[in-house]
Scaffold this motif. Structure first.
Motif, mmCIF file in Angstrom:
data_model
loop_
_atom_site.group_PDB
_atom_site.id
_atom_site.type_symbol
_atom_site.label_atom_id
_atom_site.label_comp_id
_atom_site.label_asym_id
_atom_site.label_seq_id
_atom_site.Cartn_x
_atom_site.Cartn_y
_atom_site.Cartn_z
ATOM 1 N N ARG A 21 0.790 -1.444 -0.039
ATOM 2 C CA ARG A 21 -0.094 0.118 -0.047
ATOM 3 C C ARG A 21 0.869 1.389 -0.123
ATOM 4 N NH1 ARG A 21 -5.141 0.650 0.479
ATOM 5 N NH2 ARG A 21 -5.239 -1.550 0.935
ATOM 6 N N PRO A 22 1.850 1.448 0.801
ATOM 7 C CA PRO A 22 2.417 2.626 0.650
ATOM 8 C C PRO A 22 3.265 2.970 -0.465
ATOM 9 C CG PRO A 22 3.400 1.204 2.641
ATOM 10 C CD PRO A 22 2.556 0.685 1.832
ATOM 11 N N ALA A 23 3.690 1.885 -1.319
ATOM 12 C CA ALA A 23 4.258 2.016 -2.782
ATOM 13 C C ALA A 23 3.341 2.648 -3.560
ATOM 14 C CB ALA A 23 4.741 0.912 -3.139
ATOM 15 N N ALA A 24 1.754 2.009 -3.329
ATOM 16 C CA ALA A 24 0.805 2.288 -4.231
ATOM 17 C C ALA A 24 0.529 3.769 -4.084
ATOM 18 C CB ALA A 24 -0.317 1.665 -3.992
ATOM 19 N N VAL A 25 0.689 4.137 -2.868
ATOM 20 C CA VAL A 25 0.202 5.722 -2.620
ATOM 21 C C VAL A 25 1.344 6.625 -3.047
ATOM 22 C CG1 VAL A 25 0.001 7.436 -0.553
ATOM 23 C CG2 VAL A 25 -1.012 5.246 -0.590
ATOM 24 N N THR A 26 2.574 6.214 -3.000
ATOM 25 C CA THR A 26 3.565 6.852 -3.480
ATOM 26 C C THR A 26 3.535 6.988 -5.021
ATOM 27 O OG1 THR A 26 5.262 6.214 -1.719
ATOM 28 C CG2 THR A 26 6.394 7.088 -3.446
ATOM 29 N N ARG A 27 3.482 6.108 -5.767
ATOM 30 C CA ARG A 27 3.270 6.002 -6.912
ATOM 31 C C ARG A 27 2.174 6.951 -7.524
ATOM 32 N NH1 ARG A 27 6.088 1.350 -9.869
ATOM 33 N NH2 ARG A 27 4.209 1.097 -11.184
ATOM 34 N N SER A 28 1.100 6.768 -6.768
ATOM 35 C CA SER A 28 -0.162 7.601 -7.174
ATOM 36 C C SER A 28 0.034 9.219 -7.140
ATOM 37 C CB SER A 28 -1.250 7.344 -6.447
ATOM 38 O OG SER A 28 -1.861 6.307 -6.583
ATOM 39 N N LEU A 29 0.826 9.493 -6.100
ATOM 40 C CA LEU A 29 1.148 10.698 -5.746
ATOM 41 C C LEU A 29 2.070 11.370 -6.829
ATOM 42 C CD1 LEU A 29 1.476 10.850 -1.937
ATOM 43 C CD2 LEU A 29 -0.265 12.170 -3.132
ATOM 44 N N LEU A 30 3.033 10.616 -7.209
ATOM 45 C CA LEU A 30 4.020 10.941 -8.241
ATOM 46 C C LEU A 30 3.507 11.043 -9.662
ATOM 47 C CD1 LEU A 30 7.073 8.636 -7.212
ATOM 48 C CD2 LEU A 30 7.106 11.218 -7.172
ATOM 49 N N GLY A 31 2.428 10.489 -9.851
ATOM 50 C CA GLY A 31 1.531 10.615 -11.075
ATOM 51 C C GLY A 31 1.087 12.138 -11.323
ATOM 52 N N TYR A 32 0.857 12.745 -10.201
ATOM 53 C CA TYR A 32 0.269 14.066 -10.229
ATOM 54 C C TYR A 32 1.366 15.097 -11.022
ATOM 55 C CZ TYR A 32 -4.139 12.920 -7.807
ATOM 56 O OH TYR A 32 -5.104 12.590 -7.428
ATOM 57 N N GLY A 33 2.561 14.710 -10.888
ATOM 58 C CA GLY A 33 3.629 15.661 -11.584
ATOM 59 C C GLY A 33 3.490 15.760 -13.096
ATOM 60 N N PRO A 34 3.485 14.786 -13.707
ATOM 61 C CA PRO A 34 3.285 14.936 -15.120
ATOM 62 C C PRO A 34 1.965 15.394 -15.601
ATOM 63 C CG PRO A 34 4.243 12.799 -14.605
ATOM 64 C CD PRO A 34 3.937 13.262 -13.531
ATOM 65 N N LEU A 35 0.760 14.940 -14.715
ATOM 66 C CA LEU A 35 -0.690 15.521 -14.931
ATOM 67 C C LEU A 35 -0.614 17.191 -14.758
ATOM 68 C CD1 LEU A 35 -3.476 14.527 -15.706
ATOM 69 C CD2 LEU A 35 -3.804 14.400 -12.922
ATOM 70 N N ALA A 36 0.124 17.426 -13.873
ATOM 71 C CA ALA A 36 -0.047 18.879 -13.592
ATOM 72 C C ALA A 36 0.445 19.654 -14.620
ATOM 73 C CB ALA A 36 0.723 19.277 -12.288
ATOM 74 N N GLY A 37 1.858 19.371 -15.127
ATOM 75 C CA GLY A 37 2.414 20.282 -16.260
ATOM 76 C C GLY A 37 1.393 20.012 -17.539
ATOM 77 N N ALA A 38 0.995 18.929 -17.970
ATOM 78 C CA ALA A 38 0.004 18.725 -19.026
ATOM 79 C C ALA A 38 -1.057 19.464 -19.002
ATOM 80 C CB ALA A 38 -0.211 17.195 -19.201
ATOM 81 N N CYS A 39 -1.915 19.470 -17.847
ATOM 82 C CA CYS A 39 -2.993 20.393 -17.632
ATOM 83 C C CYS A 39 -2.850 21.760 -17.786
ATOM 84 C CB CYS A 39 -3.596 20.094 -16.143
ATOM 85 S SG CYS A 39 -4.401 18.292 -16.052
ATOM 86 N N TYR A 40 -1.634 22.382 -17.154
ATOM 87 C CA TYR A 40 -1.299 23.607 -17.056
ATOM 88 C C TYR A 40 -1.286 24.099 -18.724
ATOM 89 C CZ TYR A 40 0.979 28.080 -16.102
ATOM 90 O OH TYR A 40 1.428 29.493 -16.118
ATOM 91 N N LEU A 41 -0.294 23.403 -19.461
ATOM 92 C CA LEU A 41 0.035 23.766 -20.821
ATOM 93 C C LEU A 41 -0.931 23.861 -21.497
ATOM 94 C CD1 LEU A 41 3.722 22.276 -20.480
ATOM 95 C CD2 LEU A 41 3.020 24.811 -20.363
ATOM 96 N N ALA A 42 -1.797 22.667 -21.415
ATOM 97 C CA ALA A 42 -2.791 22.402 -22.350
ATOM 98 C C ALA A 42 -3.946 23.353 -21.978
ATOM 99 C CB ALA A 42 -3.471 21.125 -22.253
ATOM 100 N N SER A 43 -4.285 23.667 -20.955
ATOM 101 C CA SER A 43 -5.415 24.861 -20.492
ATOM 102 C C SER A 43 -4.725 26.061 -21.106
ATOM 103 C CB SER A 43 -5.530 24.726 -19.163
ATOM 104 O OG SER A 43 -6.488 25.548 -18.777
ATOM 105 N N GLY A 44 -3.588 26.479 -20.934
ATOM 106 C CA GLY A 44 -2.997 27.758 -21.217
ATOM 107 C C GLY A 44 -3.002 27.869 -22.585
ATOM 108 N N LEU A 45 -2.507 26.934 -23.286
ATOM 109 C CA LEU A 45 -2.348 27.190 -24.840
ATOM 110 C C LEU A 45 -3.815 27.228 -25.425
ATOM 111 C CD1 LEU A 45 0.724 24.643 -25.816
ATOM 112 C CD2 LEU A 45 0.415 27.202 -26.042
#
Length: 242
Positions: A21-45
Motif C-alpha cells: 500500500r505505501p508504494a501504491a500511494v507513493t506512485r499515485s502521488l508521483l503521477g500528479y507531477g506529469p499531470l499537473a504540467g500537462a493540464c497547465y500547458l494544455a489549458s493555457g495554450l
C-alpha cells in the motif's frame, strides 16, 4: 469465490500476491507531477489561442485570469498547484530520508502553493489584454496585482532552488546525467523569470518566460516519472514458503 479473493486479489494473481500500500500511494502521488504540467500547458495554450486579443508573443499566461472567462485560468492555477503539492509529497516518500529530500519536497510544495496563490490574487490587466486595456504597464497597480507578482517570484525561486537541491543530490548519488540536467533546468527557469521580472514586455522576454515555464514543468514530470519507475510495484509476489 470469497469476498477476500474478489477484492484483495487481481484476477489471475493467485494467493501469492502481496499488496504494498505505501508504494501504491507513493506512485499515485508521483503521477500528479506529469499531470499537473500537462493540464497547465494544455489549458493555457487552449485559452491563449481562443481568447480574443491574447497574443502569445506579448502576453504571459497570468493575464488570462482577467475578463469574463478568467475563471478558467484561475481554476487551472489552483488545480495544477494542488497537483504539484501532491507530487511533492510523492517525491518526499520516494527519495531516501535526509536533508536534501526534505528541502527538495518542501520547495516543490512551495511552488505548488505559489501557483494556488497566483490564482487567488489575479494579475492586473496590461499590454492591451483584456481587449480595451491600454497598452503598456497596468494603469492601476492593485494589491491583488502586487500579491500575484510576489506569488510568482516565490514560486519561481522555489522551483529553481528545488532543481539545484536535486542536482546536488543526484551528483552525490552518482547520477551525473540527472545532476547536470537539473542544474541546467534551474538556470533556464531562473533566466526566463528574470527576463520578465525586469519589467520588459518584449517578445524576447515573453519567449524566455515560456521556455522557462515549459522547461520547469518538463523537469517536474521527468523527475516524478523517474522516481515512479524506481518505486516498487504495489503488487509484489510473496514468498511461497511464508
Amino acid at each position: 469465490m470469497t469476498t477476500e479473493n474478489a477484492i484483495g486479489s487481481a484476477p489471475g494473481t493467485g494467493a501469492n500476491q502481496a499488496f504494498n500500500r505505501p508504494a501504491a500511494v507513493t506512485r499515485s502521488l508521483l503521477g500528479y507531477g506529469p499531470l499537473a504540467g500537462a493540464c497547465y500547458l494544455a489549458s493555457g495554450l487552449a485559452q491563449a489561442l481562443t481568447r480574443d486579443g491574447f497574443d502569445l508573443r506579448r502576453h504571459d499566461l497570468s493575464l488570462l485570469a482577467n475578463g469574463p472567462l478568467g475563471w478558467i485560468h484561475i481554476l487551472t492555477l489552483m488545480l495544477t498547484g494542488l497537483m504539484t503539492v501532491a507530487s511533492a509529497i510523492g517525491v518526499f516518500r520516494a527519495l531516501p530520508r535526509g536533508r536534501a529530500t526534505t528541502w527538495a519536497a518542501s520547495l516543490l510544495a512551495a511552488y505548488g502553493l505559489a501557483l494556488v496563490a497566483a490564482g487567488v490574487f489575479v494579475a492586473d490587466p496590461m499590454n492591451g489584454f483584456p481587449v480595451g486595456t491600454p497598452d503598456g504597464p497596468p494603469t492601476e497597480v492593485t494589491p491583488h496585482g502586487v500579491l500575484h507578482i510576489a506569488a510568482g517570484g516565490v514560486g519561481f525561486a522555489a522551483l529553481v532552488a528545488a532543481a539545484f537541491v536535486l542536482a546536488r543530490f543526484f551528483a552525490r548519488t552518482s547520477r551525473r546525467g540527472w545532476a547536470w540536467a537539473s542544474l541546467w533546468v534551474g538556470l533556464v527557469v531562473l533566466a526566463g523569470f528574470l527576463g520578465v521580472a525586469t519589467g520588459s514586455a518584449s517578445s524576447l522576454a515573453v519567449l524566455g518566460l515560456w521556455i522557462g515555464v515549459v522547461t520547469g514543468w518538463g523537469w517536474i514530470a521527468a523527475v516524478c516519472i523517474h522516481l515512479y519507475r524506481r518505486t516498487p510495484h504495489p503488487r509484489q509476489p510473496s514468498d511461497p514458503a511464508a
